[in-house]
Design a protein around this motif. Sequence first.
Motif, mmCIF file in Angstrom:
data_model
loop_
_atom_site.group_PDB
_atom_site.id
_atom_site.type_symbol
_atom_site.label_atom_id
_atom_site.label_comp_id
_atom_site.label_asym_id
_atom_site.label_seq_id
_atom_site.Cartn_x
_atom_site.Cartn_y
_atom_site.Cartn_z
ATOM 1 N N GLY A 50 37.119 35.328 19.987
ATOM 2 C CA GLY A 50 36.243 35.036 18.911
ATOM 3 C C GLY A 50 37.004 34.877 17.398
ATOM 4 N N GLU A 51 36.529 35.473 16.515
ATOM 5 C CA GLU A 51 37.201 35.450 15.152
ATOM 6 C C GLU A 51 38.488 35.962 15.108
ATOM 7 O OE1 GLU A 51 37.343 34.198 11.337
ATOM 8 O OE2 GLU A 51 35.445 33.806 12.669
ATOM 9 N N ALA A 52 38.746 36.845 15.829
ATOM 10 C CA ALA A 52 40.343 37.497 15.834
ATOM 11 C C ALA A 52 41.124 36.443 16.475
ATOM 12 C CB ALA A 52 40.367 38.872 16.574
ATOM 13 N N LEU A 53 40.752 35.777 17.572
ATOM 14 C CA LEU A 53 41.665 34.781 18.145
ATOM 15 C C LEU A 53 41.676 33.742 17.177
ATOM 16 C CD1 LEU A 53 42.808 33.616 20.486
ATOM 17 C CD2 LEU A 53 40.857 32.520 21.233
ATOM 18 N N ALA A 54 40.636 33.297 16.455
ATOM 19 C CA ALA A 54 40.924 32.205 15.380
ATOM 20 C C ALA A 54 42.037 32.456 14.321
ATOM 21 C CB ALA A 54 39.538 31.846 14.929
ATOM 22 N N GLN A 55 41.760 33.723 13.944
ATOM 23 C CA GLN A 55 42.798 34.365 12.897
ATOM 24 C C GLN A 55 44.252 34.296 13.413
ATOM 25 O OE1 GLN A 55 42.183 34.919 9.867
ATOM 26 N NE2 GLN A 55 44.177 35.438 9.301
ATOM 27 N N ARG A 56 44.454 34.779 14.702
ATOM 28 C CA ARG A 56 45.727 34.882 15.111
ATOM 29 C C ARG A 56 46.178 33.140 15.330
ATOM 30 N NH1 ARG A 56 49.303 38.090 17.891
ATOM 31 N NH2 ARG A 56 48.130 39.668 17.033
ATOM 32 N N LYS A 57 45.187 32.428 15.580
ATOM 33 C CA LYS A 57 45.786 30.947 16.011
ATOM 34 C C LYS A 57 45.999 30.324 14.190
ATOM 35 C CE LYS A 57 43.195 28.375 18.333
ATOM 36 N NZ LYS A 57 42.211 27.459 19.070
ATOM 37 N N VAL A 58 45.448 30.745 13.126
ATOM 38 C CA VAL A 58 45.850 30.311 11.928
ATOM 39 C C VAL A 58 47.135 31.031 11.457
ATOM 40 C CG1 VAL A 58 45.120 30.685 9.467
ATOM 41 C CG2 VAL A 58 43.396 29.969 11.063
ATOM 42 N N GLU A 59 47.164 32.216 11.890
ATOM 43 C CA GLU A 59 48.653 32.960 11.596
ATOM 44 C C GLU A 59 49.988 32.265 12.157
ATOM 45 O OE1 GLU A 59 47.981 37.026 12.701
ATOM 46 O OE2 GLU A 59 46.847 37.509 11.007
ATOM 47 N N MET A 60 49.535 31.856 13.513
ATOM 48 C CA MET A 60 50.804 31.091 14.297
ATOM 49 C C MET A 60 50.963 29.837 13.701
ATOM 50 S SD MET A 60 49.979 32.643 18.032
ATOM 51 C CE MET A 60 51.540 32.121 18.811
ATOM 52 N N ARG A 61 49.992 29.274 13.154
ATOM 53 C CA ARG A 61 50.003 27.952 12.743
ATOM 54 C C ARG A 61 50.773 27.883 11.388
ATOM 55 N NH1 ARG A 61 44.342 25.320 14.262
ATOM 56 N NH2 ARG A 61 44.948 24.750 16.337
ATOM 57 N N ARG A 62 50.415 28.849 10.594
ATOM 58 C CA ARG A 62 51.058 29.043 9.349
ATOM 59 C C ARG A 62 52.445 29.268 9.508
ATOM 60 N NH1 ARG A 62 47.792 33.017 6.803
ATOM 61 N NH2 ARG A 62 46.655 31.277 6.014
ATOM 62 N N ALA A 63 52.839 30.325 10.469
ATOM 63 C CA ALA A 63 54.240 30.702 10.747
ATOM 64 C C ALA A 63 54.989 29.561 11.343
ATOM 65 C CB ALA A 63 54.277 31.899 11.646
ATOM 66 N N LEU A 64 54.358 28.729 12.172
ATOM 67 C CA LEU A 64 55.228 27.616 12.544
ATOM 68 C C LEU A 64 55.571 26.643 11.464
ATOM 69 C CD1 LEU A 64 56.380 25.919 14.908
ATOM 70 C CD2 LEU A 64 54.198 25.058 15.361
ATOM 71 N N SER A 65 54.389 26.288 10.522
ATOM 72 C CA SER A 65 54.837 25.486 9.432
ATOM 73 C C SER A 65 55.907 25.938 8.605
ATOM 74 C CB SER A 65 53.381 25.420 8.760
ATOM 75 O OG SER A 65 53.651 24.737 7.340
ATOM 76 N N ASP A 66 55.786 27.411 8.328
ATOM 77 C CA ASP A 66 56.887 28.034 7.504
ATOM 78 C C ASP A 66 58.044 27.953 8.093
ATOM 79 O OD1 ASP A 66 54.889 29.053 5.666
ATOM 80 O OD2 ASP A 66 55.055 31.050 6.457
ATOM 81 N N MET A 67 58.299 28.081 9.506
ATOM 82 C CA MET A 67 59.343 27.798 10.120
ATOM 83 C C MET A 67 60.143 26.441 10.055
ATOM 84 S SD MET A 67 60.472 30.835 10.914
ATOM 85 C CE MET A 67 61.775 30.800 12.290
ATOM 86 N N LEU A 68 59.217 25.675 10.283
ATOM 87 C CA LEU A 68 59.600 24.018 10.021
ATOM 88 C C LEU A 68 60.165 23.715 8.682
ATOM 89 C CD1 LEU A 68 56.902 22.237 12.279
ATOM 90 C CD2 LEU A 68 59.265 22.892 13.228
ATOM 91 N N ALA A 69 59.697 24.025 7.617
ATOM 92 C CA ALA A 69 60.134 23.926 6.325
ATOM 93 C C ALA A 69 61.268 24.732 6.150
ATOM 94 C CB ALA A 69 58.948 24.628 5.540
ATOM 95 N N PHE A 70 61.681 26.000 6.648
ATOM 96 C CA PHE A 70 62.691 26.747 6.540
ATOM 97 C C PHE A 70 63.861 26.012 7.313
ATOM 98 C CE2 PHE A 70 60.178 30.895 6.346
ATOM 99 C CZ PHE A 70 59.862 30.646 5.237
ATOM 100 N N HIS A 71 63.447 25.345 8.466
ATOM 101 C CA HIS A 71 64.622 24.630 9.177
ATOM 102 C C HIS A 71 65.232 23.478 8.366
ATOM 103 C CE1 HIS A 71 65.678 21.141 11.832
ATOM 104 N NE2 HIS A 71 66.321 22.285 12.449
ATOM 105 N N GLU A 72 64.153 22.664 7.706
ATOM 106 C CA GLU A 72 64.728 21.466 6.733
ATOM 107 C C GLU A 72 65.338 22.295 5.836
ATOM 108 O OE1 GLU A 72 61.508 18.720 5.605
ATOM 109 O OE2 GLU A 72 60.527 19.069 7.394
ATOM 110 N N THR A 73 65.080 23.283 4.889
ATOM 111 C CA THR A 73 65.677 23.890 3.957
ATOM 112 C C THR A 73 67.118 24.299 4.407
ATOM 113 O OG1 THR A 73 63.602 24.591 2.860
ATOM 114 C CG2 THR A 73 66.046 25.527 2.147
ATOM 115 N N MET A 74 67.316 24.836 5.414
ATOM 116 C CA MET A 74 68.720 25.423 6.037
ATOM 117 C C MET A 74 69.454 23.968 6.360
ATOM 118 S SD MET A 74 70.680 27.979 6.734
ATOM 119 C CE MET A 74 69.685 29.348 7.414
ATOM 120 N N ALA A 75 68.609 22.904 6.972
ATOM 121 C CA ALA A 75 69.473 21.571 7.335
ATOM 122 C C ALA A 75 70.065 21.244 6.015
ATOM 123 C CB ALA A 75 68.605 20.804 8.042
ATOM 124 N N SER A 76 69.338 21.270 4.859
ATOM 125 C CA SER A 76 69.871 20.572 3.825
ATOM 126 C C SER A 76 71.029 21.253 3.025
ATOM 127 C CB SER A 76 68.569 20.463 2.681
ATOM 128 O OG SER A 76 69.045 20.085 1.458
#
Length: 180
Positions: free
Chosen positions: A47-73
Motif C-alpha cells: 500500500g502506501e508504505a510500499l509507494a513511499q519506499r519506491k519514492v525513497e529508492m527513486r530519489r536515492a537512485l537519482s541522487d547517486m546518478l548525480a553524485f556519479h556525474e559530479t565525481m566523474a567531473s
Amino acid sequence: MMAKRSALPRLLLVVTLSGLLGGCLSDGFDEVAFQQINVEDSAPLGGEALAQRKVEMRRALSDMLAFHETMASMIERRDSRSISIFDDFMATYMGTHLDPLLRPEWPSGHPELISLDANLRFAQAEILVQMRYPRRVQRVIDDIDRRYQGRGTMLVNYPIGEQNTLEVALERLKDSKWRG
C-alpha cells in the motif's frame, strides 16, 4: 509557609531529573522492542508504505546518478582536493541514507522494487569504484551475487547509461573494480 512552597517545585524537579537520569543509566534496554523495530524494517511493505519506499529508492537512485556525474567531473579535472572532500561526503551519505535503505532483503525480491534495488546497488558500486574502495566494491558485488542468484537475465542499468543483463553487468563491474 512561603519557603515551603518555593522548595516544592525544586524538590519535584530534583526527583524528576533523578528518575530520568536513573532511567538513562539503568540496564533497561528493551530487547523485544528493538527486535520488533528490526523485524518491521525488514518486513515487506504494501500500500502506501510500499509507494513511499519506491519514492525513497527513486530519489536515492537519482541522487547517486548525480553524485556519479559530479565525481566523474572532478576526476576528469583532476581536482584532488574536491575529490577528497566529496569522498568524505559520499561515505557519510552512504552510511546514513543509502545503507539503511539497502539493508532489508525483501526489496531485492519484490516485483515492484527489484529493478530499483538492483540499479541502486550498481550505482553505489560505481561510485565506490570512483572512490577507489575495491574491498567495498567487492562486498557490493558479493551482495548482488547473493541477492540475485539465478536472475542473470534481468536487465539493469550498468555501466551507468547502458543497459545490460545482470550477468554481463556483474562481469563489467568486476573488471572495473580496480580501475578507480
